[in-house]
Design a protein around this motif. Structure first.
Motif, PDB file in Angstrom:
ATOM      1  N   TYR A   1       0.821  -1.201   0.000  1.00  0.00           N
ATOM      2  CA  TYR A   1       0.000   0.000   0.000  1.00  0.00           C
ATOM      3  C   TYR A   1       0.861   1.259   0.000  1.00  0.00           C
ATOM      4  CZ  TYR A   1      -4.274  -2.637   0.443  1.00  0.00           C
ATOM      5  OH  TYR A   1      -5.321  -3.475   0.195  1.00  0.00           O
TER       6      TYR A   1
ATOM      7  N   TYR B   1       2.026   1.663  -3.480  1.00  0.00           N
ATOM      8  CA  TYR B   1       0.892   2.117  -4.289  1.00  0.00           C
ATOM      9  C   TYR B   1       0.691   3.614  -4.113  1.00  0.00           C
ATOM     10  CZ  TYR B   1      -3.869   2.465  -6.008  1.00  0.00           C
ATOM     11  OH  TYR B   1      -4.984   2.827  -6.692  1.00  0.00           O
TER      12      TYR B   1
ATOM     13  N   ARG C   1      -9.385   1.461  -4.268  1.00  0.00           N
ATOM     14  CA  ARG C   1     -10.531   0.670  -3.789  1.00  0.00           C
ATOM     15  C   ARG C   1     -10.012  -0.634  -3.210  1.00  0.00           C
ATOM     16  NH1 ARG C   1     -15.071   3.890  -4.110  1.00  0.00           N
ATOM     17  NH2 ARG C   1     -14.116   5.685  -5.083  1.00  0.00           N
ATOM     18  N   SER C   2     -10.907  -1.521  -2.814  1.00  0.00           N
ATOM     19  CA  SER C   2     -10.447  -2.765  -2.218  1.00  0.00           C
ATOM     20  C   SER C   2      -9.829  -3.651  -3.301  1.00  0.00           C
ATOM     21  CB  SER C   2     -11.611  -3.491  -1.560  1.00  0.00           C
ATOM     22  OG  SER C   2     -12.415  -4.091  -2.529  1.00  0.00           O
TER      23      SER C   2
ATOM     24  N   HIS D   1     -13.423  -7.935  -4.720  1.00  0.00           N
ATOM     25  CA  HIS D   1     -14.765  -7.353  -4.809  1.00  0.00           C
ATOM     26  C   HIS D   1     -15.666  -7.757  -3.672  1.00  0.00           C
ATOM     27  CE1 HIS D   1     -12.973  -6.668  -8.544  1.00  0.00           C
ATOM     28  NE2 HIS D   1     -13.042  -7.917  -8.914  1.00  0.00           N
TER      29      HIS D   1
ATOM     30  N   HIS E   1     -13.871  -1.738   0.589  1.00  0.00           N
ATOM     31  CA  HIS E   1     -12.886  -0.894   1.255  1.00  0.00           C
ATOM     32  C   HIS E   1     -12.562   0.283   0.356  1.00  0.00           C
ATOM     33  CE1 HIS E   1     -11.062  -4.627   3.474  1.00  0.00           C
ATOM     34  NE2 HIS E   1     -12.231  -4.274   3.953  1.00  0.00           N
TER      35      HIS E   1
ATOM     36  N   ARG F   1      -6.771   2.234   5.365  1.00  0.00           N
ATOM     37  CA  ARG F   1      -7.818   1.478   4.710  1.00  0.00           C
ATOM     38  C   ARG F   1      -9.122   1.680   5.480  1.00  0.00           C
ATOM     39  NH1 ARG F   1      -7.336  -4.495   4.281  1.00  0.00           N
ATOM     40  NH2 ARG F   1      -5.214  -4.157   4.962  1.00  0.00           N
TER      41      ARG F   1
ATOM     42  N   LEU G   1       4.318  -7.910  -8.711  1.00  0.00           N
ATOM     43  CA  LEU G   1       4.209  -6.635  -8.006  1.00  0.00           C
ATOM     44  C   LEU G   1       3.291  -5.680  -8.772  1.00  0.00           C
ATOM     45  CD1 LEU G   1       5.465  -5.523  -5.435  1.00  0.00           C
ATOM     46  CD2 LEU G   1       7.094  -4.296  -6.857  1.00  0.00           C
TER      47      LEU G   1
ATOM     48  N   LEU H   1      -0.201  -6.680  -8.228  1.00  0.00           N
ATOM     49  CA  LEU H   1      -0.646  -6.335  -6.882  1.00  0.00           C
ATOM     50  C   LEU H   1      -0.951  -4.851  -6.777  1.00  0.00           C
ATOM     51  CD1 LEU H   1       1.832  -8.382  -4.705  1.00  0.00           C
ATOM     52  CD2 LEU H   1      -0.621  -8.692  -4.861  1.00  0.00           C
ATOM     53  N   LEU H   2      -0.085  -4.028  -7.384  1.00  0.00           N
ATOM     54  CA  LEU H   2      -0.245  -2.579  -7.249  1.00  0.00           C
ATOM     55  C   LEU H   2      -1.418  -2.071  -8.058  1.00  0.00           C
ATOM     56  CD1 LEU H   2       3.382  -1.234  -7.175  1.00  0.00           C
ATOM     57  CD2 LEU H   2       1.788  -1.573  -5.322  1.00  0.00           C
TER      58      LEU H   2
ATOM     59  N   SER I   1      -4.194  -3.744  -8.485  1.00  0.00           N
ATOM     60  CA  SER I   1      -5.517  -4.224  -8.036  1.00  0.00           C
ATOM     61  C   SER I   1      -6.325  -3.225  -7.198  1.00  0.00           C
ATOM     62  CB  SER I   1      -5.451  -5.586  -7.360  1.00  0.00           C
ATOM     63  OG  SER I   1      -4.266  -5.868  -6.783  1.00  0.00           O
ATOM     64  N   PRO I   2      -5.733  -2.345  -6.363  1.00  0.00           N
ATOM     65  CA  PRO I   2      -6.614  -1.398  -5.668  1.00  0.00           C
ATOM     66  C   PRO I   2      -7.108  -0.267  -6.560  1.00  0.00           C
ATOM     67  CG  PRO I   2      -4.497  -1.583  -4.552  1.00  0.00           C
ATOM     68  CD  PRO I   2      -4.357  -2.217  -5.880  1.00  0.00           C
ATOM     69  N   SER I   3      -6.519  -0.084  -7.729  1.00  0.00           N
ATOM     70  CA  SER I   3      -6.915   1.055  -8.563  1.00  0.00           C
ATOM     71  C   SER I   3      -8.079   0.655  -9.453  1.00  0.00           C
ATOM     72  CB  SER I   3      -5.744   1.501  -9.417  1.00  0.00           C
ATOM     73  OG  SER I   3      -5.468   0.512 -10.365  1.00  0.00           O
ATOM     74  N   ARG I   4      -8.893   1.637  -9.789  1.00  0.00           N
ATOM     75  CA  ARG I   4      -9.969   1.395 -10.745  1.00  0.00           C
ATOM     76  C   ARG I   4      -9.801   2.430 -11.852  1.00  0.00           C
ATOM     77  NH1 ARG I   4     -10.511  -2.232  -7.734  1.00  0.00           N
ATOM     78  NH2 ARG I   4     -12.360  -3.017  -6.686  1.00  0.00           N
TER      79      ARG I   4
ATOM     80  N   ILE J   1     -16.775  -3.101 -10.343  1.00  0.00           N
ATOM     81  CA  ILE J   1     -15.964  -4.315 -10.289  1.00  0.00           C
ATOM     82  C   ILE J   1     -14.858  -4.215 -11.322  1.00  0.00           C
ATOM     83  CG2 ILE J   1     -16.002  -6.787 -10.732  1.00  0.00           C
ATOM     84  CD1 ILE J   1     -18.878  -6.720  -9.678  1.00  0.00           C
ATOM     85  N   GLY J   2     -13.654  -4.527 -10.905  1.00  0.00           N
ATOM     86  CA  GLY J   2     -12.528  -4.483 -11.829  1.00  0.00           C
ATOM     87  C   GLY J   2     -12.042  -5.882 -12.133  1.00  0.00           C
ATOM     88  N   PRO J   3     -11.060  -6.004 -13.039  1.00  0.00           N
ATOM     89  CA  PRO J   3     -10.505  -7.328 -13.333  1.00  0.00           C
ATOM     90  C   PRO J   3      -9.754  -7.886 -12.122  1.00  0.00           C
ATOM     91  CG  PRO J   3      -9.594  -5.651 -14.811  1.00  0.00           C
ATOM     92  CD  PRO J   3     -10.425  -4.947 -13.813  1.00  0.00           C
ATOM     93  N   ASN J   4      -9.718  -9.206 -12.022  1.00  0.00           N
ATOM     94  CA  ASN J   4      -8.994  -9.863 -10.947  1.00  0.00           C
ATOM     95  C   ASN J   4      -7.570 -10.143 -11.430  1.00  0.00           C
ATOM     96  OD1 ASN J   4      -8.153 -11.421  -8.843  1.00  0.00           O
ATOM     97  ND2 ASN J   4     -10.033 -12.621  -8.720  1.00  0.00           N
TER      98      ASN J   4
ATOM     99  N   GLN K   1      -2.770 -11.643  -1.087  1.00  0.00           N
ATOM    100  CA  GLN K   1      -4.062 -10.983  -1.228  1.00  0.00           C
ATOM    101  C   GLN K   1      -4.849 -11.020   0.084  1.00  0.00           C
ATOM    102  OE1 GLN K   1      -6.619 -12.347  -4.350  1.00  0.00           O
ATOM    103  NE2 GLN K   1      -7.405 -10.310  -4.717  1.00  0.00           N
TER     104      GLN K   1
ATOM    105  N   MET L   1      -3.839  -8.130   1.929  1.00  0.00           N
ATOM    106  CA  MET L   1      -4.340  -6.861   1.407  1.00  0.00           C
ATOM    107  C   MET L   1      -5.829  -6.674   1.678  1.00  0.00           C
ATOM    108  SD  MET L   1      -2.375  -6.454  -2.191  1.00  0.00           S
ATOM    109  CE  MET L   1      -2.801  -4.756  -2.553  1.00  0.00           C
ATOM    110  N   THR L   2      -6.565  -7.746   1.955  1.00  0.00           N
ATOM    111  CA  THR L   2      -7.998  -7.564   2.224  1.00  0.00           C
ATOM    112  C   THR L   2      -8.326  -8.028   3.637  1.00  0.00           C
ATOM    113  OG1 THR L   2      -8.387  -9.651   1.100  1.00  0.00           O
ATOM    114  CG2 THR L   2      -8.765  -7.671  -0.163  1.00  0.00           C
TER     115      THR L   2
END
Lengths: 254, 187
Positions: free
Chosen positions: A37, A40, A101-102, A105, A109, A145, B30, B33-34, B36-39, B48-51, B80, B83-84
């Motif tokens: 994070y 990021y 975002r999280s 899905h 978050h 977060r 990496l 991973l980086l 995945s939080p962005s849309r 919903i974004g791509p996995n 992951q 991260m969640t």
């Protein structure tokens, strides 16, 4: 012993690499991806909205003010009857951009661009134009977060602002939440304003949450109402983090 | 010209080759991973974004053994989770994706191209979300109706988007791994 040694000679490199990969994955898991994070945040810093020129979502803010007014009016009536109530002074908040975002899905978050370096702590409350958004569940030096109200695992005690009937809301993964009442026959109408209740330990009382969209009185065991959350979380660019220290409790933790 | 000299260096020095290979592999993880939080605009469908991690696991496992696929699933799943949230875990779904992708009899049913990769990713995304939904059903803090209605939305959205974006991860990575493999065979 010999076979072990021969295996090691042949697979030394692979075994080391696998060990390294699994080790770093475990490290990232235990630190809840703090390094990721942080990286990021460094990457997206140039793209963050300029907080000086806040493009305020005028409509949402207007709604928030209206809701606050309704809340204050009805609170005021109660206070007159109660006399001797000591009001809380509001502490200044930390304005922060929403940077992500999280990462999956199933969780609702958002990632904010301010962290422990700016004084954010776990359990702080996040407000946006429109009302409550959620609360901080994880902090790194420069990100935090936020668990949104719309996450199914976030449960908040709320009250109907007009009639003071209480209940709690459960997120429904978009900008909707379901409110379950504690009473069998609550006085609630479509369009009523919902605010956080004084029973909620995670949030200070009296913050606007949303308004009632539809009511299902025949629901068992308790009547339910669908709440439309007023803060437009899906296109928010910034939010304000307010300090809030909650009493210790084991419930409603994610 | 430059490309040739790079190939020569990789050919002559096995250690450099391993380091470069690891760097590219870890770097691509990496990146996934980086991102995945962005849309980013165009990468989002109803929030919903791509996995990305799933796309990576599929790209990795397509030409590898089931064990390697499971290992990749384990590692990315652990990250992951960090991260969640720890439960329900991603380890199960990503490991299953890795194993299934590796075990798929691609040479018989599917040819090696964008379309088949997109198809595999589509199916795997649906499987992965289903595994998560099943875990939620056992956990019991949400009602079954809620879980499975939401599962429909997520599974479809993430499957469509992931399969559309899969070639972006798959194509360069696969080219690189193939390149390394040919060099290894030559030397």
């Amino acid at each position: 012993m010999f076979t072990l040694r021969r295996w090691w000679d042949r697979h030394r490199l692979q075994a080391t690499l696998i060990g390294l990969a699994v080790g770093s994955a475990l490290f990232l898991r235990q630190t809840e991806g703090a390094v990721l994070y942080e990286a990021y945040q460094i990457l997206v810093r140039p793209f963050q909205p300029n907080l000086e020129r806040k493009t305020v979502l005028a409509n949402a803010q207007n709604q928030e003010l209206q809701q606050r007014l309704t809340e204050l009016e009805s609170q005021n009536q109660q206070l007159r009857a109660l006399l001797g109530y000591m009001g809380e002074t509001k502490k200044p908040g930390i304005t922060a951009p929403i940077v992500g975002r999280s990462a999956d899905h199933w969780w609702q978050h958002v990632l904010m661009g301010r962290g422990s370096r700016d004084g954010v702590q776990e359990g702080y409350v996040v407000m946006a134009p429109g009302g409550v958004v959620g609360r901080v569940i994880n902090v790194t030096p420069s990100t935090s977060r936020v668990l949104l109200l719309s996450d199914p695992s976030s449960r908040v005690g709320v009250t109907v602002s007009r009639s003071r009937f209480m209940g709690y809301i459960r997120g429904q993964s978009s900008n909707r939440a379901v409110m379950e009442f504690f009473d069998k026959v609550p006085d609630v109408r479509q369009g009523d304003v919902i605010t956080t209740s004084s029973l909620s330990q995670l949030f200070p009382a009296g913050l606007p949450v949303g308004r009632v969209e539809s009511i299902n009185m025949s629901k068992s065991p308790a009547p339910e109402a669908v709440i439309e959350l007023t803060a437009p979380v899906s296109f928010l660019e910034w939010a304000i983090i307010y300090p809030h220290t909650q009493p210790k409790s084991g419930e409603a933790k994610n | 010209m430059k490309n040739e000299s790079l190939t020569a260096v990789l050919q002559e020095r096995p250690l450099t080759r391993v380091v470069a290979n690891c760097a590219v592999t870890a770097g691509s993880v990496l990146l996934c991973l980086l991102i995945s939080p962005s849309r980013l605009p165009g990468m989002e469908l109803a929030g919903i974004g791509p996995n990305w991690l799933l796309i990576w696991v599929v790209s990795w496992s397509v030409k590898r053994t089931a064990f390697q696929g499971a290992l990749a699933g384990l590692i990315l799943g652990l990250i992951q989770d960090g991260m969640t949230a720890y439960s329900p875990t991603h380890v199960l779904s990503l490991m299953l994706v890795g194993i299934l992708t590796a075990r798929l009899r691609k040479e018989r049913y599917l040819k090696e191209d964008f379309i088949s990769i997109a198809l595999i990713v589509f199916a795997m995304a649906v499987i992965a979300e289903t595994v998560t939904a099943i875990q939620y059903s056992f956990q019991g803090d949400r009602t079954l109706v809620e879980i499975w209605t939401y599962h429909q939305l997520i599974a479809l959205g993430s499957a469509v988007l992931s399969s559309l974006w899969a070639p972006i991860v798959y194509y360069p990575l696969n080219r690189w791994w193939q390149h390394i493999q040919t060099i290894e065979q030559q030397s």
